[in-house]
Design an enzyme around this catalytic site. Structure first.
Site, mmCIF file in Angstrom:
data_model
loop_
_atom_site.group_PDB
_atom_site.id
_atom_site.type_symbol
_atom_site.label_atom_id
_atom_site.label_comp_id
_atom_site.label_asym_id
_atom_site.label_seq_id
_atom_site.Cartn_x
_atom_site.Cartn_y
_atom_site.Cartn_z
ATOM 1 N N LYS A 1 3.395 -5.002 -1.463
ATOM 2 C CA LYS A 1 3.421 -4.302 -0.169
ATOM 3 C C LYS A 1 2.204 -3.393 0.063
ATOM 4 C CE LYS A 1 8.198 -3.969 1.288
ATOM 5 N NZ LYS A 1 9.248 -3.008 1.638
ATOM 6 N N ASP B 1 9.981 -1.667 8.312
ATOM 7 C CA ASP B 1 11.059 -0.946 7.604
ATOM 8 C C ASP B 1 11.541 0.278 8.387
ATOM 9 O OD1 ASP B 1 11.253 -2.663 5.446
ATOM 10 O OD2 ASP B 1 9.748 -1.590 4.266
#
Ligand code: ATR
Length: 274
Positions: A70, A106
């Protein structure tokens, strides 16, 4: 059915076997009758750059990025949007005109999961200061929570976050976590405590108002000890699976052109995944 014109996307991780994303995206592809496929892509860190170039060459529409890539994926992207820059991590890539665009959904997923059940928007208490906490704090600041307190076992990490959002986030002591719950409207656990195989999160919820929403980012188990403790005393709760389902919505819509529904049918399907 998948034809030779199928639209392609996938999830890149190492390992990727635990990911629920293939199950989730393929459910939607079938539900909306889209000629497409979403596949798991196990990729070692050293191969990440080459794999991204290959996805462009193979005509992929994009990919999700999961652990451990990520943050390390950032240098390989052509564009990174404001959300991903603020969170310091990318979980979704879109490919357009042979260029790689990175974003992070997110924060969106976290907020969509709680938005409709959050009664008051004044004080939030965030436990933890890792990657998940960065996304949560971004959403809380963007959505105008007036008091955000972050509590982490290692204070230096929380300091970093409170500096990024100077004046909007303050830091408290991990040991005083129960006392900080007074007058809170929202409590979020972003630590790994309570996760299957990890220690339980020890916290005395007595100072927390009964109207406060309690949210755990952990979703294995679905009802963590924190959530069952909160539910037993009458607090509304939101589990971590909701965030996972909602964070997938903008990615699916961006690649396949349909805004998919997050509902109980999807939840049950994903929960029953092998
Ligand atoms: P993620 O990216 O999923 O947020 P992470 O970056 O590894 O994962 O962060 C894990 C969080 O859980 C951190 O806030 C960590 O606290 P430290 O910064 O002190 O490491 C927290 N955490 C993990 N184990 C913990 C424990 N036993 N007690 C308290 N906090 C813990």
């Amino acid at each position: 059915m998948i034809t030779a014109k199928a639209k392609l996307a996938g999830v890149i991780g190492c390992p990727v076997t635990h990911s629920l994303s293939p199950c989730l995206h393929n459910f939607w592809l079938k539900q909306y009758n889209i000629d497409g496929a979403y596949i798991p892509l196990p990729v070692r860190p050293d191969d990440l750059k080459d794999v991204l170039s290959s996805l462009i060459k193979m005509g992929f529409l994009g990919a999700n990025i999961t652990l451990p890539h990520k943050e390390s994926v950032l240098p390989f992207l052509d564009y990174i949007d404001e959300v991903a820059v603020a969170i310091g991590a990318v979980n979704t890539i879109s490919i357009k005109d042979e260029k790689l665009f990175g974003t992070n959904t997110d924060a969106y997923g976290f907020w969509k999961n709680i938005e409709s059940i959050l009664k008051f928007r004044n004080k939030a208490v965030v436990l933890g200061a890792g990657g998940a906490a960065r996304a949560v704090c971004y959403a809380l600041v963007k959505n105008g929570l007036s008091e955000i307190i972050i509590l982490n076992r290692t204070p230096e990490k929380a300091e970093g976050l409170s500096k990024v959002y100077k004046g909007k986030i303050t830091q408290g002591k991990w040991q005083d976590r129960s006392a900080h719950l007074a007058n809170a409207d929202l409590l979020i656990n972003t630590t790994s405590l309570g996760m299957m195989g990890k220690d339980e999160l020890e916290i005395d919820l007595r100072p927390l108002p009964i109207t406060a929403l309690v949210n755990d980012i952990v979703y294995v188990p679905l009802i963590t000890p924190l959530l069952s403790q909160a539910k037993a005393r009458g607090n509304p709760i939101a589990d971590g699976l909701g965030m996972l389902l909602h964070q997938a919505v903008p990615a699916f819509e961006g690649w396949f052109g349909v805004h998919p529904k997050v509902d109980d049918v999807l939840r049950s399907y994903v929960l029953s995944a092998p």
